[in-house]
Design a protein around this motif. Sequence first.
Motif, PDB file in Angstrom:
ATOM      1  N   GLY A 153      -6.333   4.600  12.504  1.00 41.97           N
ATOM      2  CA  GLY A 153      -6.805   5.474  13.581  1.00 41.97           C
ATOM      3  C   GLY A 153      -6.725   6.955  13.314  1.00 41.97           C
ATOM      4  N   ASP A 154      -6.153   7.380  12.191  1.00 42.31           N
ATOM      5  CA  ASP A 154      -6.050   8.808  11.872  1.00 42.31           C
ATOM      6  C   ASP A 154      -6.521   9.048  10.448  1.00 42.31           C
ATOM      7  N   THR A 155      -6.931  10.286  10.157  1.00 37.71           N
ATOM      8  CA  THR A 155      -7.482  10.599   8.839  1.00 37.71           C
ATOM      9  C   THR A 155      -6.408  10.805   7.774  1.00 37.71           C
ATOM     10  N   HIS A 156      -5.143  11.027   8.154  1.00 36.35           N
ATOM     11  CA  HIS A 156      -4.101  11.306   7.156  1.00 36.35           C
ATOM     12  C   HIS A 156      -3.556  10.047   6.480  1.00 36.35           C
ATOM     13  N   GLN A 157      -3.954   8.860   6.948  1.00 37.38           N
ATOM     14  CA  GLN A 157      -3.435   7.634   6.352  1.00 37.38           C
ATOM     15  C   GLN A 157      -4.054   7.371   4.985  1.00 37.38           C
ATOM     16  N   VAL A 158      -3.218   6.922   4.041  1.00 40.82           N
ATOM     17  CA  VAL A 158      -3.672   6.543   2.710  1.00 40.82           C
ATOM     18  C   VAL A 158      -4.011   5.052   2.694  1.00 40.82           C
TER      19      VAL A 158
ATOM     20  N   ILE B 173       7.638  -0.461  13.062  1.00 40.23           N
ATOM     21  CA  ILE B 173       6.922   0.564  13.832  1.00 40.23           C
ATOM     22  C   ILE B 173       6.380  -0.106  15.088  1.00 40.23           C
ATOM     23  N   HIS B 174       6.709   0.492  16.242  1.00 40.66           N
ATOM     24  CA  HIS B 174       6.295  -0.057  17.533  1.00 40.66           C
ATOM     25  C   HIS B 174       5.296   0.875  18.205  1.00 40.66           C
ATOM     26  N   GLN B 175       4.291   0.280  18.832  1.00 38.16           N
ATOM     27  CA  GLN B 175       3.310   1.014  19.604  1.00 38.16           C
ATOM     28  C   GLN B 175       3.829   1.225  21.029  1.00 38.16           C
ATOM     29  N   HIS B 176       3.248   2.214  21.723  1.00 36.66           N
ATOM     30  CA  HIS B 176       3.603   2.468  23.116  1.00 36.66           C
ATOM     31  C   HIS B 176       2.760   1.628  24.065  1.00 36.66           C
ATOM     32  N   SER B 177       1.611   1.125  23.577  1.00 35.99           N
ATOM     33  CA  SER B 177       0.737   0.294  24.399  1.00 35.99           C
ATOM     34  C   SER B 177      -0.096  -0.613  23.498  1.00 35.99           C
ATOM     35  N   LEU B 178      -0.622  -1.690  24.069  1.00 35.75           N
ATOM     36  CA  LEU B 178      -1.427  -2.632  23.289  1.00 35.75           C
ATOM     37  C   LEU B 178      -2.751  -2.048  22.827  1.00 35.75           C
ATOM     38  N   ASP B 179      -3.249  -1.013  23.527  1.00 36.05           N
ATOM     39  CA  ASP B 179      -4.523  -0.408  23.153  1.00 36.05           C
ATOM     40  C   ASP B 179      -4.346   0.962  22.492  1.00 36.05           C
ATOM     41  N   SER B 180      -3.173   1.178  21.872  1.00 38.90           N
ATOM     42  CA  SER B 180      -2.912   2.444  21.195  1.00 38.90           C
ATOM     43  C   SER B 180      -4.017   2.739  20.188  1.00 38.90           C
ATOM     44  N   SER B 181      -4.421   3.985  20.106  1.00 35.87           N
ATOM     45  CA  SER B 181      -5.540   4.356  19.233  1.00 35.87           C
ATOM     46  C   SER B 181      -5.127   4.490  17.778  1.00 35.87           C
ATOM     47  N   ASP B 182      -3.826   4.646  17.520  1.00 33.52           N
ATOM     48  CA  ASP B 182      -3.410   4.882  16.137  1.00 33.52           C
ATOM     49  C   ASP B 182      -1.977   4.428  15.886  1.00 33.52           C
ATOM     50  N   LEU B 183      -1.672   4.275  14.617  1.00 27.55           N
ATOM     51  CA  LEU B 183      -0.338   3.909  14.154  1.00 27.55           C
ATOM     52  C   LEU B 183      -0.105   4.665  12.862  1.00 27.55           C
ATOM     53  N   GLY B 184       1.106   5.147  12.647  1.00 31.02           N
ATOM     54  CA  GLY B 184       1.401   5.859  11.415  1.00 31.02           C
ATOM     55  C   GLY B 184       2.831   5.657  10.973  1.00 31.02           C
ATOM     56  N   PHE B 185       3.025   5.617   9.633  1.00 31.10           N
ATOM     57  CA  PHE B 185       4.367   5.459   9.075  1.00 31.10           C
ATOM     58  C   PHE B 185       4.455   6.036   7.663  1.00 31.10           C
ATOM     59  N   ASP B 186       5.543   6.754   7.407  1.00 31.52           N
ATOM     60  CA  ASP B 186       5.953   7.175   6.073  1.00 31.52           C
ATOM     61  C   ASP B 186       7.449   7.452   6.155  1.00 31.52           C
ATOM     62  N   LEU B 187       8.110   7.427   5.013  1.00 33.02           N
ATOM     63  CA  LEU B 187       9.554   7.657   4.998  1.00 33.02           C
ATOM     64  C   LEU B 187       9.941   8.251   3.655  1.00 33.02           C
ATOM     65  N   ALA B 188      10.886   9.183   3.683  1.00 35.02           N
ATOM     66  CA  ALA B 188      11.455   9.758   2.472  1.00 35.02           C
ATOM     67  C   ALA B 188      12.978   9.788   2.624  1.00 35.02           C
ATOM     68  N   LEU B 189      13.667   9.798   1.496  1.00 36.97           N
ATOM     69  CA  LEU B 189      15.124   9.884   1.474  1.00 36.97           C
ATOM     70  C   LEU B 189      15.536  10.969   0.500  1.00 36.97           C
TER      71      LEU B 189
ATOM     72  N   GLY C  82       0.820  -1.204   0.000  1.00 38.28           N
ATOM     73  CA  GLY C  82       0.000   0.000   0.000  1.00 38.28           C
ATOM     74  C   GLY C  82       0.856   1.255   0.000  1.00 38.28           C
ATOM     75  N   SER C  83       0.221   2.380  -0.303  1.00 38.34           N
ATOM     76  CA  SER C  83       0.907   3.669  -0.344  1.00 38.34           C
ATOM     77  C   SER C  83       0.929   4.308   1.037  1.00 38.34           C
ATOM     78  N   ALA C  84       2.031   4.976   1.337  1.00 39.21           N
ATOM     79  CA  ALA C  84       2.172   5.703   2.592  1.00 39.21           C
ATOM     80  C   ALA C  84       1.445   7.053   2.474  1.00 39.21           C
ATOM     81  N   PRO C  85       1.099   7.657   3.612  1.00 39.80           N
ATOM     82  CA  PRO C  85       1.247   7.138   4.966  1.00 39.80           C
ATOM     83  C   PRO C  85       0.369   5.901   5.208  1.00 39.80           C
ATOM     84  N   LEU C  86       0.967   4.931   5.903  1.00 40.27           N
ATOM     85  CA  LEU C  86       0.271   3.713   6.275  1.00 40.27           C
ATOM     86  C   LEU C  86      -0.016   3.752   7.767  1.00 40.27           C
ATOM     87  N   GLY C  87      -1.095   3.079   8.192  1.00 42.90           N
ATOM     88  CA  GLY C  87      -1.397   3.022   9.615  1.00 42.90           C
ATOM     89  C   GLY C  87      -2.885   2.838   9.844  1.00 42.90           C
TER      90      GLY C  87
END
Length: 188
Positions: free
Chosen positions: A60-65, A166-182, A53-58
Motif C-alpha cells: 500500500g505504500d511506495t517505500h516498500q521493497v 505486525i498488526h493492523q488497526h482495522s481489517l480494511d487498512s490501506s497499508d502495512l509496513g515493517f523494517d527493523l535494525a539493531l 524478501g528485503s525490508a521494508p516489507l508491506g
Amino acid sequence: AFRGTPGASNVVPVTTEGTLLSAGSTWSYLDSGVDPGPGWTLPGFDDSAWARGSAPLGYGDTHQVTVVSYGADPSVKPTTTWFRSSVRIDGASSLTGATLRLLRDDGAIVYLNGGEAARSNMPEGEIEATTFASSSAGGASETAFWTYALDPAQLAEGANTFAVEIHQHSLDSSDLGFDLALVGERVE
C-alpha cells in the motif's frame, strides 16, 4: 585547577556504535493470516516454507521493497503478518548497550530469541492473531523508526533470532509496513 586521580587511568573510555542488523535486511514472512502456532518466536522454528524478501516489507505504500499479500478481499485483510530473521553476533558479551530501530505500520511486537523485546502501538497483555493495533499509523509515522533500548544481555553469542508480528488497526487498512535494525554499543 583540574587534577588527575593518582593511580587511575587517564584514558577516557570511548563508546562506539556498530550496526548488528541493517535496515533493509532479508526477512522470512508469513502473510496468509493463519497463526503460525506456538514456538514461531523461537530460534529452532522451521520457517523454510515462508516467503522471503528485503525490508521494508508491506503493501500500500511506495517505500516498500517487498510487497506482501493481504489476500483476495481488500476490505477483509489479515490482522497480523509474521516476520523472522537471524543475525550473527560476535563478541555479544562485550556489548554495553543495544538499540532496536523499528518501522511499523500499524503496531508490532518484537521477540528476540523467543522473549518479548519491544511492543509498539499494541495493547498490553495477551495478544492473539486477531488483536488490532492500538491506533492507525499515518503520515510520517508510516516511515519513522521507533527506538527501543535493549538489554545487551538478551543477545547471545552467535545466532540470534528476531521474530516480529505486525498488526493492523482495522481489517480494511490501506497499508502495512515493517523494517527493523539493531545497533550495538561497545566501550573501547
